[in-house]
Design a protein around this motif. Structure first.
Motif, mmCIF file in Angstrom:
data_model
loop_
_atom_site.group_PDB
_atom_site.id
_atom_site.type_symbol
_atom_site.label_atom_id
_atom_site.label_comp_id
_atom_site.label_asym_id
_atom_site.label_seq_id
_atom_site.Cartn_x
_atom_site.Cartn_y
_atom_site.Cartn_z
ATOM 1 N N ILE A 103 -22.757 -9.302 -16.101
ATOM 2 C CA ILE A 103 -21.546 -9.699 -16.937
ATOM 3 C C ILE A 103 -20.334 -9.589 -15.691
ATOM 4 O O ILE A 103 -19.416 -10.360 -15.972
ATOM 5 N N GLN A 104 -20.371 -8.553 -14.757
ATOM 6 C CA GLN A 104 -19.288 -8.346 -13.916
ATOM 7 C C GLN A 104 -19.194 -9.674 -13.092
ATOM 8 O O GLN A 104 -18.244 -10.391 -12.745
ATOM 9 N N GLN A 105 -20.541 -10.461 -12.568
ATOM 10 C CA GLN A 105 -20.233 -11.499 -11.985
ATOM 11 C C GLN A 105 -19.920 -12.638 -12.613
ATOM 12 O O GLN A 105 -18.971 -13.455 -12.266
ATOM 13 N N MET A 106 -20.316 -12.698 -13.998
ATOM 14 C CA MET A 106 -19.605 -14.033 -14.899
ATOM 15 C C MET A 106 -18.125 -13.619 -15.060
ATOM 16 O O MET A 106 -17.551 -14.824 -15.100
ATOM 17 N N GLN A 107 -17.642 -12.497 -15.219
ATOM 18 C CA GLN A 107 -16.254 -12.224 -15.299
ATOM 19 C C GLN A 107 -15.415 -12.639 -14.113
ATOM 20 O O GLN A 107 -14.550 -13.351 -13.981
ATOM 21 N N LEU A 108 -16.018 -12.412 -12.694
ATOM 22 C CA LEU A 108 -15.374 -13.074 -11.800
ATOM 23 C C LEU A 108 -15.526 -14.575 -11.863
ATOM 24 O O LEU A 108 -14.658 -15.193 -11.336
ATOM 25 N N GLU A 109 -16.487 -15.201 -12.035
ATOM 26 C CA GLU A 109 -16.554 -16.778 -12.115
ATOM 27 C C GLU A 109 -15.668 -17.216 -13.166
ATOM 28 O O GLU A 109 -14.951 -18.268 -12.902
ATOM 29 N N LEU A 110 -15.282 -16.380 -14.275
ATOM 30 C CA LEU A 110 -14.459 -16.831 -15.290
ATOM 31 C C LEU A 110 -13.067 -16.833 -14.526
ATOM 32 O O LEU A 110 -12.035 -17.577 -14.888
ATOM 33 N N ASP A 111 -12.837 -15.711 -14.007
ATOM 34 C CA ASP A 111 -11.437 -15.464 -13.209
ATOM 35 C C ASP A 111 -11.304 -16.819 -12.210
ATOM 36 O O ASP A 111 -10.222 -17.183 -12.300
ATOM 37 N N THR A 112 -12.257 -17.068 -11.509
ATOM 38 C CA THR A 112 -11.947 -18.085 -10.514
ATOM 39 C C THR A 112 -11.663 -19.613 -11.471
ATOM 40 O O THR A 112 -10.881 -20.281 -11.178
ATOM 41 N N ALA A 113 -12.647 -19.789 -12.506
ATOM 42 C CA ALA A 113 -12.286 -20.776 -13.044
ATOM 43 C C ALA A 113 -10.960 -20.840 -14.008
ATOM 44 O O ALA A 113 -10.338 -21.944 -13.780
ATOM 45 N N GLU A 114 -10.599 -19.880 -14.377
ATOM 46 C CA GLU A 114 -9.250 -19.808 -14.964
ATOM 47 C C GLU A 114 -8.187 -20.209 -14.055
ATOM 48 O O GLU A 114 -7.281 -20.799 -14.216
ATOM 49 N N GLU A 115 -8.128 -19.319 -12.831
ATOM 50 C CA GLU A 115 -7.218 -19.883 -11.871
ATOM 51 C C GLU A 115 -7.214 -21.207 -11.367
ATOM 52 O O GLU A 115 -6.084 -21.549 -10.957
ATOM 53 N N ARG A 116 -8.101 -21.690 -11.358
ATOM 54 C CA ARG A 116 -8.256 -23.407 -10.763
ATOM 55 C C ARG A 116 -7.709 -24.149 -12.008
ATOM 56 O O ARG A 116 -6.781 -24.903 -11.740
ATOM 57 N N CYS A 117 -8.083 -23.788 -13.147
ATOM 58 C CA CYS A 117 -7.410 -24.508 -14.146
ATOM 59 C C CYS A 117 -6.006 -24.198 -14.142
ATOM 60 O O CYS A 117 -5.088 -25.256 -14.590
ATOM 61 N N LEU A 118 -5.578 -22.891 -14.158
ATOM 62 C CA LEU A 118 -3.796 -22.972 -14.020
ATOM 63 C C LEU A 118 -3.258 -23.455 -13.196
ATOM 64 O O LEU A 118 -2.174 -24.061 -13.138
ATOM 65 N N ALA A 119 -3.936 -23.584 -11.719
ATOM 66 C CA ALA A 119 -3.322 -24.189 -10.760
ATOM 67 C C ALA A 119 -3.392 -25.752 -11.044
ATOM 68 O O ALA A 119 -2.164 -26.414 -10.682
ATOM 69 N N ALA A 120 -4.459 -26.110 -11.561
ATOM 70 C CA ALA A 120 -4.662 -27.719 -11.754
ATOM 71 C C ALA A 120 -3.170 -28.044 -12.812
ATOM 72 O O ALA A 120 -2.732 -29.086 -12.825
ATOM 73 N N MET A 121 -3.241 -27.108 -13.896
ATOM 74 C CA MET A 121 -2.099 -27.607 -14.772
ATOM 75 C C MET A 121 -0.750 -27.302 -14.130
ATOM 76 O O MET A 121 0.125 -28.530 -14.563
ATOM 77 N N ALA A 122 -0.551 -26.506 -13.155
ATOM 78 C CA ALA A 122 0.754 -26.511 -12.653
ATOM 79 C C ALA A 122 0.963 -27.611 -11.709
ATOM 80 O O ALA A 122 2.373 -28.075 -11.891
ATOM 81 N N GLU A 123 -0.126 -28.026 -10.985
ATOM 82 C CA GLU A 123 0.152 -29.299 -10.025
ATOM 83 C C GLU A 123 0.201 -30.615 -11.228
ATOM 84 O O GLU A 123 1.376 -31.450 -10.929
ATOM 85 N N THR A 124 -0.365 -30.651 -12.369
ATOM 86 C CA THR A 124 -0.010 -31.639 -13.259
ATOM 87 C C THR A 124 1.350 -31.632 -13.715
ATOM 88 O O THR A 124 2.202 -32.582 -13.893
ATOM 89 N N ASP A 125 1.856 -30.310 -14.180
ATOM 90 C CA ASP A 125 3.502 -30.457 -14.358
ATOM 91 C C ASP A 125 4.273 -30.671 -13.441
ATOM 92 O O ASP A 125 5.255 -31.289 -13.688
ATOM 93 N N ARG A 126 3.861 -30.271 -12.326
ATOM 94 C CA ARG A 126 4.776 -30.678 -11.120
ATOM 95 C C ARG A 126 4.964 -32.099 -10.727
ATOM 96 O O ARG A 126 5.923 -32.868 -10.307
ATOM 97 N N LYS A 127 3.730 -32.828 -10.878
ATOM 98 C CA LYS A 127 3.569 -34.191 -10.488
ATOM 99 C C LYS A 127 4.485 -34.775 -11.805
ATOM 100 O O LYS A 127 5.399 -36.070 -11.542
ATOM 101 N N GLN A 128 4.362 -34.446 -12.795
ATOM 102 C CA GLN A 128 5.101 -35.295 -14.019
ATOM 103 C C GLN A 128 6.663 -34.844 -13.861
ATOM 104 O O GLN A 128 7.626 -35.828 -14.043
ATOM 105 N N ARG A 129 7.190 -33.714 -13.344
ATOM 106 C CA ARG A 129 8.538 -33.618 -13.115
ATOM 107 C C ARG A 129 8.954 -34.358 -12.046
ATOM 108 O O ARG A 129 10.150 -34.869 -12.304
ATOM 109 N N VAL A 130 8.134 -34.558 -11.087
ATOM 110 C CA VAL A 130 8.672 -35.624 -9.997
ATOM 111 C C VAL A 130 8.767 -36.910 -10.438
ATOM 112 O O VAL A 130 9.632 -37.620 -10.003
ATOM 113 N N THR A 131 7.860 -37.548 -11.105
ATOM 114 C CA THR A 131 7.975 -38.860 -11.585
ATOM 115 C C THR A 131 8.873 -38.935 -12.659
ATOM 116 O O THR A 131 9.194 -40.352 -13.189
ATOM 117 N N SER A 132 9.606 -37.960 -13.210
ATOM 118 C CA SER A 132 10.248 -38.108 -14.568
ATOM 119 C C SER A 132 11.799 -38.482 -13.890
ATOM 120 O O SER A 132 12.321 -38.151 -13.201
#
Length: 132
Positions: A103-132
């Motif tokens: 369970i602890q290992q799975m929580q770490l993997e979820l934390d990593t996946a969540e961080e990557r998703c948040l980073a990808a969403m932030a990058e998508t938002d940044r690209k959209q602001r630049v192109t607008s």
């Protein structure tokens, strides 16, 4: 005279349904005497049912509970039953410790996946602001 219980008395005593008691009887884990249609449970049945309920709470299978019940031998002080119970406790504890690590290992993997998703969403938002 030894203490006996009717099925309703036993159910009330241990806060279980009469259906559960009949199920454990069908599984060969309880063996009441019969007086016509009436089931008469002994103190041994009460102890067996307590053991079943305790075993279920700590994650034992019905087969493991039945094995412990079958080892019941008050003339020997129940030594074999107690030793087997201790072995099963140790095995269950090891299993739970492994599950906790998993369970602890799975929580770490979820934390990593969540961080990557948040980073990808932030990058998508940044690209959209630049192109607008």
């Amino acid at each position: 005279m030894s203490i006996t219980y009717g099925i309703s008395d036993l159910a009330r005593e241990l806060d279980v349904t009469t259906r559960a008691i009949r199920f454990y009887e069908e599984q060969g884990m309880l063996s009441p005497e019969r007086r016509g249609q009436e089931r008469i449970y002994s103190a041994k049945d009460l102890v067996a049912l307590k053991l079943i309920l305790r075993g279920k709470r700590i994650g034992f299978s019905l087969a493991e509970c039945k094995e412990l019940i079958d080892l019941y031998d008050p003339s020997s002080g129940n030594r074999r039953q107690l030793e087997t119970f201790m072995e099963k406790i140790a095995a269950r504890r090891a299993q739970l410790e492994q599950q906790l690590l998993d369970i602890q290992q799975m929580q770490l993997e979820l934390d990593t996946a969540e961080e990557r998703c948040l980073a990808a969403m932030a990058e998508t938002d940044r690209k959209q602001r630049v192109t607008s």
